[in-house]
Design a protein around this motif. Structure first.
Motif, short mmCIF file in Angstrom:
data_model
loop_
_atom_site.label_atom_id
_atom_site.label_comp_id
_atom_site.label_asym_id
_atom_site.label_seq_id
_atom_site.Cartn_x
_atom_site.Cartn_y
_atom_site.Cartn_z
N GLY A 131 17.08 106.73 -50.59
CA GLY A 131 16.09 107.58 -51.25
C GLY A 131 16.70 108.82 -51.89
N GLY A 132 17.61 109.46 -51.17
CA GLY A 132 18.25 110.66 -51.70
C GLY A 132 19.04 110.35 -52.96
N PHE A 133 19.73 109.22 -52.96
CA PHE A 133 20.50 108.81 -54.15
C PHE A 133 19.57 108.61 -55.34
CE2 PHE A 133 22.37 105.78 -57.05
CZ PHE A 133 23.67 106.22 -57.19
N ALA A 134 18.47 107.89 -55.13
CA ALA A 134 17.53 107.61 -56.22
C ALA A 134 16.93 108.90 -56.76
CB ALA A 134 16.42 106.67 -55.73
N HIS A 135 16.53 109.80 -55.88
CA HIS A 135 15.94 111.06 -56.32
C HIS A 135 16.97 111.92 -57.04
CE1 HIS A 135 11.81 111.22 -54.54
NE2 HIS A 135 12.29 110.15 -53.94
N GLY A 136 18.21 111.94 -56.53
CA GLY A 136 19.26 112.71 -57.19
C GLY A 136 19.57 112.18 -58.57
N HIS A 137 19.58 110.86 -58.70
CA HIS A 137 19.84 110.23 -60.00
C HIS A 137 18.77 110.65 -61.01
CE1 HIS A 137 20.37 107.04 -63.02
NE2 HIS A 137 21.58 106.87 -62.51
N ALA A 138 17.52 110.69 -60.55
CA ALA A 138 16.42 111.10 -61.44
C ALA A 138 16.50 112.59 -61.78
CB ALA A 138 15.08 110.78 -60.77
N LEU A 139 16.81 113.41 -60.79
CA LEU A 139 16.89 114.86 -61.02
C LEU A 139 17.99 115.23 -61.99
CD1 LEU A 139 16.34 116.07 -57.35
CD2 LEU A 139 14.81 116.52 -59.27
N ALA A 140 19.04 114.42 -62.06
CA ALA A 140 20.18 114.73 -62.93
C ALA A 140 19.83 114.66 -64.40
CB ALA A 140 21.34 113.78 -62.63
N GLU A 141 18.72 114.01 -64.72
CA GLU A 141 18.34 113.86 -66.13
C GLU A 141 18.19 115.21 -66.82
OE1 GLU A 141 17.60 111.87 -69.59
OE2 GLU A 141 18.20 111.01 -67.65
N SER A 142 17.84 116.24 -66.07
CA SER A 142 17.62 117.58 -66.64
C SER A 142 18.90 118.22 -67.17
CB SER A 142 17.00 118.51 -65.60
OG SER A 142 15.69 118.10 -65.30
N VAL A 143 20.06 117.78 -66.68
CA VAL A 143 21.30 118.44 -67.09
C VAL A 143 22.28 117.49 -67.78
CG1 VAL A 143 21.22 120.32 -65.41
CG2 VAL A 143 22.20 118.12 -64.74
N VAL A 144 21.81 116.32 -68.16
CA VAL A 144 22.67 115.41 -68.92
C VAL A 144 23.04 116.07 -70.25
CG1 VAL A 144 22.77 113.22 -70.17
CG2 VAL A 144 21.77 113.31 -67.88
N GLY A 145 24.32 116.16 -70.54
CA GLY A 145 24.78 116.79 -71.77
C GLY A 145 25.06 118.28 -71.65
N ALA A 146 24.77 118.87 -70.47
CA ALA A 146 25.02 120.30 -70.28
C ALA A 146 26.51 120.56 -70.01
CB ALA A 146 24.19 120.83 -69.12
N GLU A 147 26.91 121.82 -70.16
CA GLU A 147 28.28 122.23 -69.86
C GLU A 147 28.50 122.29 -68.35
OE1 GLU A 147 30.73 122.72 -72.08
OE2 GLU A 147 29.32 122.05 -73.63
N PRO A 148 29.75 122.28 -67.90
CA PRO A 148 30.04 122.29 -66.45
C PRO A 148 29.41 123.45 -65.69
CG PRO A 148 32.02 121.70 -67.66
CD PRO A 148 31.00 122.10 -68.69
N MET A 149 29.40 124.67 -66.28
CA MET A 149 28.87 125.83 -65.56
C MET A 149 27.39 125.69 -65.22
SD MET A 149 29.61 128.65 -64.09
CE MET A 149 31.19 129.16 -64.76
N PRO A 150 26.50 125.39 -66.19
CA PRO A 150 25.10 125.21 -65.82
C PRO A 150 24.87 124.01 -64.91
CG PRO A 150 25.44 124.79 -68.17
CD PRO A 150 26.68 125.41 -67.65
N ILE A 151 25.71 122.98 -65.03
CA ILE A 151 25.56 121.83 -64.13
C ILE A 151 25.87 122.25 -62.69
CG2 ILE A 151 26.60 119.63 -63.45
CD1 ILE A 151 26.90 118.94 -66.39
N ALA A 152 26.94 123.04 -62.52
CA ALA A 152 27.30 123.52 -61.18
C ALA A 152 26.18 124.38 -60.61
CB ALA A 152 28.61 124.31 -61.23
N ALA A 153 25.61 125.25 -61.45
CA ALA A 153 24.52 126.11 -61.01
C ALA A 153 23.29 125.28 -60.64
CB ALA A 153 24.17 127.11 -62.10
N TYR A 154 23.04 124.25 -61.42
CA TYR A 154 21.92 123.35 -61.16
C TYR A 154 22.06 122.69 -59.79
CZ TYR A 154 18.53 119.56 -62.02
OH TYR A 154 17.48 118.69 -61.94
N LEU A 155 23.27 122.24 -59.48
CA LEU A 155 23.52 121.61 -58.19
C LEU A 155 23.31 122.60 -57.04
CD1 LEU A 155 26.65 119.42 -58.97
CD2 LEU A 155 24.40 118.61 -58.28
N VAL A 156 23.78 123.84 -57.24
CA VAL A 156 23.57 124.87 -56.23
C VAL A 156 22.08 125.07 -55.99
CG1 VAL A 156 23.81 127.33 -55.70
CG2 VAL A 156 25.76 126.06 -56.64
N GLY A 157 21.32 125.18 -57.07
CA GLY A 157 19.88 125.35 -56.96
C GLY A 157 19.21 124.20 -56.24
N LEU A 158 19.61 122.98 -56.59
CA LEU A 158 19.03 121.80 -55.93
C LEU A 158 19.29 121.81 -54.43
CD1 LEU A 158 19.85 118.77 -58.31
CD2 LEU A 158 17.64 119.88 -57.96
#
Length: 210
Positions: A131-158
């Motif tokens: 379940g966690g994998f499926a939800h994480g895969h879906a949540l990643a859609e918000s940062v597809v194509g983003a630069e490494p810095m906002p992606i790292a921040a997104y992960l911290v927030g999640l």
């Protein structure tokens, strides 16, 4: 009509009413974050604004509350698998039927909480990994194509927001539903309500594929 059924039906109707706005309303207005702050805010907000993701976190917390001293293992498994799911999506790993898996995993863990929340951690943890994998895969859609810095921040927030929610729910459930041989009706009603949310999203996902 039992408390569980009444609560589940009420929540399902509320989910149906809220699904449209919830699906359309994401952090940053759906735009890809471009700064550290935008990534962080998006990571904080996405699991809360997504009703299916929030319902899953509630069930994770509920099941963790019945796991005894090792309760923290279950949220950790969920969050860890979520991170792997995010990485997989960003690495262009496709997940066929992703929305069905997201909703289906919520229904599955809710059923565990309703029918047998005392299952061994190894069994419940396995469901959390999927379940966690499926939800994480879906949540990643918000940062597809983003630069490494906002992606790292997104992960911290999640990670922060999901750890906070699951921990808060676990502690609250421990106080509201004392440990015993059998989970109280209120506990099962809460889990059933979250499962009803998952069922609504499951139907929507199935219709979108039809």
């Amino acid at each position: 009509m039992s408390t569980i059924v009444r609560t589940a039906l009420t929540t399902a109707l509320a989910a149906l009413a809220a699904t449209g706005p919830a699906l359309a309303h994401h952090p940053m207005g759906g735009a890809t974050p471009t700064t550290f702050l935008q990534g962080l805010l998006s990571g904080f907000g996405h699991p809360i604004l997504g009703l299916d993701h929030l319902a899953a976190l509630v069930v994770v917390g509920l099941l963790a509350s019945r796991a005894g001293r090792g309760w923290f293992i279950l949220p950790a498994l969920w969050i860890g698998a979520m991170g792997v799911g995010v990485a997989a999506h960003l690495g262009s790993v496709d997940l066929p039927g992703a929305e069905l898996l997201v909703a289906g995993s919520l229904v599955a863990i809710a059923l565990i909480a309703v029918l047998n929340p005392a299952l061994p951690v190894a069994v419940t943890g396995s469901a959390f990994l999927v379940g966690g994998f499926a939800h994480g895969h879906a949540l990643a859609e918000s940062v597809v194509g983003a630069e490494p810095m906002p992606i790292a921040a997104y992960l911290v927030g999640l990670v922060v927001v999901q750890a906070a929610i699951t921990t808060a729910i676990a502690f609250a459930a421990r106080r509201l539903f004392p440990a015993g041989a059998e989970a109280p009706a209120g506990f099962r009603a809460a889990a059933g309500a979250m499962g009803a949310v998952g069922l609504v999203f499951l139907v929507i996902a199935a219709r979108s594929l039809a």
